[in-house]
Design a protein around this motif. Structure first.
Motif, PDB file in Angstrom:
ATOM      1  N   ARG A  71       0.166  37.615  65.006  1.00 36.92           N
ATOM      2  CA  ARG A  71       1.322  38.298  65.586  1.00 36.92           C
ATOM      3  C   ARG A  71       1.952  37.492  66.721  1.00 36.92           C
ATOM      4  O   ARG A  71       3.177  37.454  66.866  1.00 36.92           O
ATOM      5  CB  ARG A  71       0.912  39.683  66.078  1.00 36.92           C
ATOM      6  N   LEU A  72       1.120  36.836  67.529  1.00 36.99           N
ATOM      7  CA  LEU A  72       1.660  36.019  68.613  1.00 36.99           C
ATOM      8  C   LEU A  72       2.413  34.809  68.063  1.00 36.99           C
ATOM      9  O   LEU A  72       3.447  34.406  68.606  1.00 36.99           O
ATOM     10  CB  LEU A  72       0.534  35.573  69.551  1.00 36.99           C
ATOM     11  N   GLU A  73       1.905  34.232  66.988  1.00 37.51           N
ATOM     12  CA  GLU A  73       2.608  33.116  66.352  1.00 37.51           C
ATOM     13  C   GLU A  73       3.953  33.569  65.805  1.00 37.51           C
ATOM     14  O   GLU A  73       4.950  32.843  65.884  1.00 37.51           O
ATOM     15  CB  GLU A  73       1.748  32.519  65.224  1.00 37.51           C
ATOM     16  N   GLU A  74       3.987  34.779  65.260  1.00 41.47           N
ATOM     17  CA  GLU A  74       5.256  35.310  64.743  1.00 41.47           C
ATOM     18  C   GLU A  74       6.273  35.468  65.862  1.00 41.47           C
ATOM     19  O   GLU A  74       7.462  35.212  65.678  1.00 41.47           O
ATOM     20  CB  GLU A  74       5.011  36.656  64.051  1.00 41.47           C
ATOM     21  N   LYS A 130       6.665  33.627  68.369  1.00 37.66           N
ATOM     22  CA  LYS A 130       7.196  32.318  68.749  1.00 37.66           C
ATOM     23  C   LYS A 130       8.363  31.891  67.867  1.00 37.66           C
ATOM     24  O   LYS A 130       9.259  31.168  68.316  1.00 37.66           O
ATOM     25  CB  LYS A 130       6.084  31.266  68.664  1.00 37.66           C
ATOM     26  N   VAL A 131       8.354  32.326  66.612  1.00 35.14           N
ATOM     27  CA  VAL A 131       9.345  31.821  65.663  1.00 35.14           C
ATOM     28  C   VAL A 131      10.400  32.852  65.269  1.00 35.14           C
ATOM     29  O   VAL A 131      11.450  32.480  64.733  1.00 35.14           O
ATOM     30  CB  VAL A 131       8.653  31.293  64.381  1.00 35.14           C
ATOM     31  N   ASN A 132      10.139  34.135  65.501  1.00 39.87           N
ATOM     32  CA  ASN A 132      11.083  35.183  65.115  1.00 39.87           C
ATOM     33  C   ASN A 132      12.022  35.468  66.281  1.00 39.87           C
ATOM     34  O   ASN A 132      11.604  36.014  67.300  1.00 39.87           O
ATOM     35  CB  ASN A 132      10.328  36.447  64.709  1.00 39.87           C
ATOM     36  N   PRO A 133      13.319  35.118  66.165  1.00 40.32           N
ATOM     37  CA  PRO A 133      14.239  35.298  67.299  1.00 40.32           C
ATOM     38  C   PRO A 133      14.424  36.751  67.713  1.00 40.32           C
ATOM     39  O   PRO A 133      14.815  37.024  68.849  1.00 40.32           O
ATOM     40  CB  PRO A 133      15.557  34.703  66.773  1.00 40.32           C
ATOM     41  N   LEU A 134      14.124  37.687  66.804  1.00 37.24           N
ATOM     42  CA  LEU A 134      14.307  39.105  67.124  1.00 37.24           C
ATOM     43  C   LEU A 134      13.209  39.652  68.020  1.00 37.24           C
ATOM     44  O   LEU A 134      13.388  40.708  68.641  1.00 37.24           O
ATOM     45  CB  LEU A 134      14.375  39.930  65.829  1.00 37.24           C
ATOM     46  N   ILE A 135      12.075  38.978  68.072  1.00 43.79           N
ATOM     47  CA  ILE A 135      10.968  39.484  68.895  1.00 43.79           C
ATOM     48  C   ILE A 135      10.458  38.445  69.894  1.00 43.79           C
ATOM     49  O   ILE A 135       9.435  38.653  70.541  1.00 43.79           O
ATOM     50  CB  ILE A 135       9.799  39.984  68.014  1.00 43.79           C
TER      51      ILE A 135
END
Length: 245
Positions: A153-156, A158-163
């Motif tokens: 989830r933390l990696e997501e 880093k790459v998902n501009p919405l979160i």
């Protein structure tokens, strides 16, 4: 599961219908309900709150997510800024993190002294007892995820501009300090769970299940009018949710 997808889920809609009836009971009877959401970074606290409030009346609930204390607040009694946010008659308040920052995050990250930590542990149960005796219902959720799921989830983030806005300096330390968090979390359960305000531990690896069971627990707990007319099961799944003893 995105909100728009959950709105096509009959089980979720039934639980939301029950939430609307619960809120009506709270407002009509001038009840005060405080729901605390705690857990490791990326455990799903904020997302769970969004599911709780999706269809209820915004005039009769508040979400409290306090930031770093100001210089003035740092000189106050630790609980003071939280006390100001407690529910008024007829209101349900959701704490997205709470005074329990001092039980886990602050000692792990060095944001408080050990003396401040021990003072908190000594005072918090007494405080909650006073609040409950005064008529406030307190529900304390801990969303539990495993180390690999947190990493994903933390990696997501880093790459998902919405979160990406969710990613903080503290988040970046979460994996490195995993065992420190575990140590203080365990002590928190042991020292601050009580029969009048127990910790409710939710297995949070599967977000959809975790959020539904959290809603189910609250609905099952309170004796609101027209309860269960949707015929939805309101008994929490003991494989997902348990009360700390």
């Amino acid at each position: 599961m995105p909100l728009h997808a959950m709105e096509h889920d009959p089980e979720y809609i039934n639980l939301q219908s029950e939430m609307i009836k619960l809120q009506k009971w709270i407002t009509t009877n001038r009840k005060r309900v405080l729901v605390i959401f705690e857990g490791r970074d990326a455990a799903g606290k904020g997302g769970a709150i969004m599911r709780f409030i999706r269809f209820i009346n915004p005039r009769h609930y508040r979400i409290v997510a306090l930031g770093k204390p100001t210089e003035v607040e740092e000189g106050q009694w630790y609980f003071q800024r939280y006390i100001e946010k407690l529910p008024n008659p007829g209101e349900i308040v959701f704490f997205d993190r709470s005074w329990y920052n001092r039980a886990v995050v602050e000692p792990v990250m060095g944001f408080c002294s050990q003396a401040q930590y021990h003072t908190f542990i000594e005072q918090v149960v007494m405080l909650e007892k006073m609040l409950v005796e005064d008529g406030i219902t307190i529900i304390k959720y801990w969303f539990s995820i495993d180390e690999q799921e947190q990493k994903r989830r933390l990696e997501e983030r880093k790459v998902n501009p919405l979160i990406q806005w969710k990613l903080s300096t503290v988040d970046m330390q979460a994996q490195l300090k995993w065992h420190d968090y575990t140590h203080y979390k365990t002590k928190m359960f042991e020292k601050t769970s009580s029969n009048f305000a127990p910790w409710v531990i939710i297995k949070g690896n599967k977000k959809k299940l975790a959020r539904k069971e959290a809603m189910r627990y609250l609905l099952n707990l309170l004796p609101y009018d027209e309860k269960g007319l949707t015929r939805e099961n309101l008994i929490p799944d003991q494989d997902i949710i348990k009360v700390y003893e």
